[in-house]
Design an enzyme around this catalytic site. Structure first.
Site, PDB file in Angstrom:
ATOM      1  N   PHE A 623       0.807  -1.220   0.000  1.00 55.22           N
ATOM      2  CA  PHE A 623       0.000   0.000   0.000  1.00 55.22           C
ATOM      3  C   PHE A 623       0.842   1.272   0.000  1.00 55.22           C
ATOM      4  CE2 PHE A 623      -2.698  -3.272   1.825  1.00 55.22           C
ATOM      5  CZ  PHE A 623      -3.867  -3.103   1.100  1.00 55.22           C
ATOM      6  N   GLY A 624       2.141   1.167   0.186  1.00 55.33           N
ATOM      7  CA  GLY A 624       2.972   2.359   0.231  1.00 55.33           C
ATOM      8  C   GLY A 624       4.357   2.026   0.742  1.00 55.33           C
ATOM      9  N   ASP A 737      -0.946 -16.654   5.483  1.00 57.01           N
ATOM     10  CA  ASP A 737       0.227 -16.305   4.674  1.00 57.01           C
ATOM     11  C   ASP A 737       1.505 -16.414   5.503  1.00 57.01           C
ATOM     12  OD1 ASP A 737       1.696 -15.560   2.480  1.00 57.01           O
ATOM     13  OD2 ASP A 737       1.310 -13.418   2.687  1.00 57.01           O
TER      14      ASP A 737
END
Length: 925
Positions: A623-624, A737
């Site tokens: 996301f960044g 994950d």
């Protein structure tokens, strides 16, 4: 019990052909001058000699050791590469020991250099290409294992080197002497290939090796005649040593064919035998009552009068219909009949015999019979009786009936004839009528009760009359009156008194049962016209008014309760305080909140922007950017933190997904789970602040420190990860994950689980190859359990599977699971029960624990609590960690076998890898 998988090494593929070498050039067989190009003329000299078998050979020698600054070149003729990508050069040579040569300068050498030059044709001349390292490509500096002196002449060294990838039509070999006294006895150029192979009913074509020593070249296979692929396309990998390895898919003989000639052919079943399924089984003799008159039969047809049921397997015997039931006994009780019988003498060879009861009503004169009406009840049922008895009810009195008891089995529908049966004839008796239904009050006066009722549902004859029994409530003495019809007036009663009333019917067979008692009250009024019907409107009106009042009160109470509950929820939400039992906190999915900001504010602490200082960017997230910074809050010491930022131009959906990780992390508090410091939702950009882990992601940290940690230190890291996952599992949180890339390491080597949920939000436009598109999102195939890939069934058990992969990553110092195999090949291999091998120098107990985490049946995998306990025992008993596995790192393990695969490419240089590969037990196809 621990299974030694190496004992079953050859269970799947049987070695039939060794790796093949094909020669491109060999100077040993030259009978005339080689006439290779030399520079300068005073350098290399071609001479004749004899080999070990006294056969004449042509060699080149040079010995200008007394002159400094030697640069002597020798170039072979043009060698066509014939389409291969990598070639091998075998050199036989001898070198004079510089120490044995008197009065020589310090420039004497005992080595020479090997070069090659690619060309699209035989275009080299005496001056082109130039005699220097560029444009020639250096392969290696060749040094002897043993040099010779005058007293030790005849010492021959043999060296093999390889180079590639080659792309042009051919190449030249070049040898550079810088001042040695040596003889180049012979040079042989060859390439390796995996030869044509037939195994397990599959044919694989001749395949040359790849461009690199570690390359795998895929070869597609084809099934032999009368064989078919089982599930996935046939593939074999040809490795750099010309060996077949890691088979994918398999062929098996088709129905009607069996293996022959050591699993290289599928031959037809002979007459009288059959094979019903595709597979490795052999043809079998036809079952009983069947025959096969032709070859390649997949089923043996039944003989006449014998059949197979639709549910029978092709390899079951043919059977026939059963004979009739024996010893049928009937017992008549008025209008009911009980039937019992014995099993047939012949069941037809089957164990699924059931029975049918066919009811027929016959005329009195012994004439024809017809099927009984539907109101006749057969208990437990008419058809498919497993029991050998039945009860028949609701028959008519004084009537002739015939019952057929049929025996049927699974092949009865296949038979053209009707089922075998036994008949029993009976005549019913007269039965009394059944009970009268409920009695109704028609009219009540001070001295009479007017009553009515319906006739019995089963009169069983003509109703002669009805008997009415009545008595005062609480009294034991009763009175009776009779009536010819279904109504009556009972007179001479007391006013205002309650009477209990019952009615029964009578036929020639006698009285039936009384109806259930009903209480009626006489009136207090003397007016004989005053009746219950007169009071009915008043009663109904009163009841309606009361109902309306009660309904209004309920509505008011519900409204008040709802307002009170709404006010309570505004003051405090109970979502945060959900517990399975006292003291056990349960994870709350933030996506259950309608407003994502509510979840963030409930689980994460808001930090003022003035308390955070960003120092530098250390990475990039989904996301960044990820930054390192400082957090200074009142009353607390300034600390280093990690800061995740939400990139500009985000959508509201991206903002919600970004903050959901904080909503998840904020619920956790464990030393092996990454700690959330807080969030900044009112700033731009939006920030998530966590504790700072100095050593970063575990996988890259291990690769940077390959071989620097002891086994005990690695097990300690694994124990920390397992403890963190046990905590998350106890909170009913499924990670989905878990991988070494999502575990962070601090300066004290403490491992902490991180990355909560972000991988689930990867869209299909993501370029990360770790995650492969699947129904419902992207999945990290190499780390994910089979049931999670196939059915999206993520549980704590699927996290245990992923933990086993993390164990393998840690013990291999960050090696990529399954190396460069494709995701599809990984899924196929796992489905065929292949498992990752033990990494090099991995203790046997750790690889056994990995295999337990990779059990296909998820309920059989250990829980994280058991894994933590096991690792604690290993850390207390360090001796158990000294027993290493015998399988090399390059072997793909199969439950029931082991197959060769890649070697760890991070160990040593290319020569070390080559040496390790030469020590690996080869299994070739």
């Amino acid at each position: 019990m621990t299974m030694d998988y190496s004992l079953l090494l050859y269970s799947l593929w049987v070695p039939v052909i060794l790796a093949v070498e094909e020669t491109l050039m060999d100077s040993r067989w030259a009978t005339t001058e080689l006439a290779w190009t030399t520079y300068p003329e005073s350098g290399w000299e071609e001479v004749s000699g004899y080999d070990d078998h006294l056969s004449p050979i042509r060699t080149y020698q040079v010995c200008n050791v007394l002159e400094p600054n030697q640069n002597n070149w020798l170039r072979t003729d043009f060698i066509p590469r014939r389409g291969v990508l990598r070639v091998y050069v075998e050199l036989k040579f001898s070198v004079r020991d510089c120490g044995s040569i008197p009065n020589i300068p310090g420039s004497c050498k005992e080595t020479f250099n090997l070069f090659y030059y690619e060309s699209d044709g035989d275009m080299a001349t005496a001056s082109s290409p130039p005699w220097r390292e560029n444009p020639y490509v250096k392969v290696d500096t060749i040094a002897p294992d043993e040099s010779f002196s005058l007293l030790e002449s005849g010492i021959v060294n043999t060296k093999v080197r390889s180079f590639g990838p080659l792309s042009k039509a051919g190449f030249y070999l070049a040898f550079q002497d810088l001042g040695a006294c040596m003889s180049l006895i012979s040079a042989r150029v060859f390439f390796k290939k995996c030869s044509t192979s037939i195994a397990n009913f599959a044919v694989f074509p001749e395949t040359a090796t790849g461009a690199e020593a570690t390359s795998l070249v895929i070869a597609a296979g084809a099934c032999v005649p009368n064989a078919a692929e089982e599930s996935v396309p046939l593939k074999l990998y040809c490795n750099g040593d010309g060996e077949w390895m890691v088979p994918v898919g398999a062929c098996t003989c088709m129905p009607g064919f069996e293996p022959a000639k050591k699993d290289t052919q599928c031959q037809a079943c002979t007459p009288g035998t059959f094979k019903s399924k595709q597979g490795e089984g052999s043809c079998m003799p036809c079952p009983s009552n069947s025959r096969a008159s032709s070859r390649a039969s997949s089923v043996c047809p039944c003989q006449s009068g014998y059949y197979r049921a639709d549910s029978d397997l092709p390899d079951t015997a043919c059977t026939t219909v059963p004979s009739a039931p024996l010893n049928v006994i009937s017992s008549v009780n008025e209008t009911s009949v009980s039937l019992e019988w014995s099993e047939p003498r012949d069941s037809g060879g089957r164990g699924d015999v059931v029975y049918n009861v066919v009811c027929k009503k016959c005329l009195h004169d012994g004439g024809s019979c017809a099927r009984c009406d539907d109101n006749v009840e057969v208990s437990p049922r008419r058809l498919g009786l497993a029991e050998r008895q039945a009860a028949v009810r609701n028959l008519q009195a004084h009537t002739h009936y015939s019952f057929e008891i049929q025996a049927v089995n699974g092949v009865s529908p296949k038979s053209p004839s009707s089922p075998q049966y036994t008949t029993v004839n009976i005549t019913t008796n007269q039965a009394a009528p059944s009970a009268v239904p409920t009695v109704h009050l028609m009219r009540a006066t001070a001295g009479t009760l007017s009553l009515s009722w319906l006739p019995p549902e089963q009169p069983n004859g003509v109703i002669l009359d009805y008997e009415i029994k009545y008595q005062e409530r609480g009294e034991s003495f009763s009175h009776t009156v009779t009536a010819q019809h279904t109504s009556a007036k009972v007179e001479g009663l007391k006013a205002g008194t309650v009477y209990s009333v019952q009615v029964r019917a009578r036929t020639v067979a006698g009285y039936g049962r009384y109806s259930n008692p009903v209480d009626f009250s006489t009136s207090l009024y003397d007016d004989p016209e005053r009746s219950v019907q007169d009071l009915l409107p008043l009663i109904v009106g009163s009841a309606s008014a009361g109902f309306v009042v009660i309904l209004a009160m309920i509505v008011i109470a519900v409204v008040c309760l709802r307002r009170q509950r709404t006010g309570s929820e505004l003051e405090y939400t109970e979502k945060l305080q959900q517990y399975v039992s006292p003291g056990v906190k349960v994870y709350i999915d933030p996506f259950t909140y309608e407003d994502p900001n509510e979840a963030v504010h409930e689980f994460a602490r808001e930090i003022d922007i003035s308390c955070v200082k960003i120092e530098e960017v250390i990475g990039a997230g989904e996301f960044g950017e990820v930054c390192r910074g400082r957090l200074k809050q009142a009353g607390r010491k300034e600390t280093t933190v990690a800061i995740k930022t939400l990139k500009a131009g985000y959508t509201e959906h991206q903002r919600r997904d970004f903050l959901s990780e904080a909503s998840i992390m904020g619920q956790f508090d464990h030393p092996n789970v990454i700690h959330l410091e807080g969030v900044l939702t009112r700033s731009c950009p939006v920030l998530i602040v966590t504790e700072f882990m100095e050593n970063g992601a575990l996988d890259s940290f291990l690769r940077l420190n390959d071989g620097r940690f002891t086994v005990t230190q690695l097990v300690g890291m694994l124990r920390g990860i397992a403890a963190g996952m046990k905590y998350l599992s106890d909170m009913n949180y499924v990670h989905r994950d878990l991988a070494a890339r999502n575990v962070l390491v601090n300066s004290n080597l403490v491992c902490k689980v991180s990355d909560f949920g972000l991988s689930r939000f990867l869209d299909d436009n993501s370029s990360d190859p770790t995650y492969t598109s699947s129904l419902g999102g992207k999945i990290p195939i190499r780390w994910t359990a089979p049931e999670a890939i196939a059915f999206r069934k993520f549980t704590s058990a699927s996290d245990v599977w992923s933990y086993g992969i993390v164990m393998w990553e840690v013990m291999s110092f960050g090696e990529r699971p399954y190396w460069d195999m494709s995701n599809q090949d990984v899924m196929n291999a796992v489905e065929q029960d292949y498992r990752l091998p033990p990494p090099m120098d991995c203790p046997a107990v750790l690889h056994q624990l990995m295999l337990e985490c990779w059990v296909k049946e998820r309920n059989m995998r250990p829980r994280f609590g058991q894994i933590v306990s096991t690792l604690d025992k290993l850390l207390r008993n360090a001796a158990s960690l000294k027993v290493l596995t015998s399988t090399h790192s390059g072997d793909l393990c199969r439950i029931g076998g082991t197959l060769p695969g890649h070697q760890r490419k991070s160990i040593g240089d290319a020569q070390d890898i080559k040496q390790q590969m030469s020590q690996t037990l080869p299994i070739r196809v």
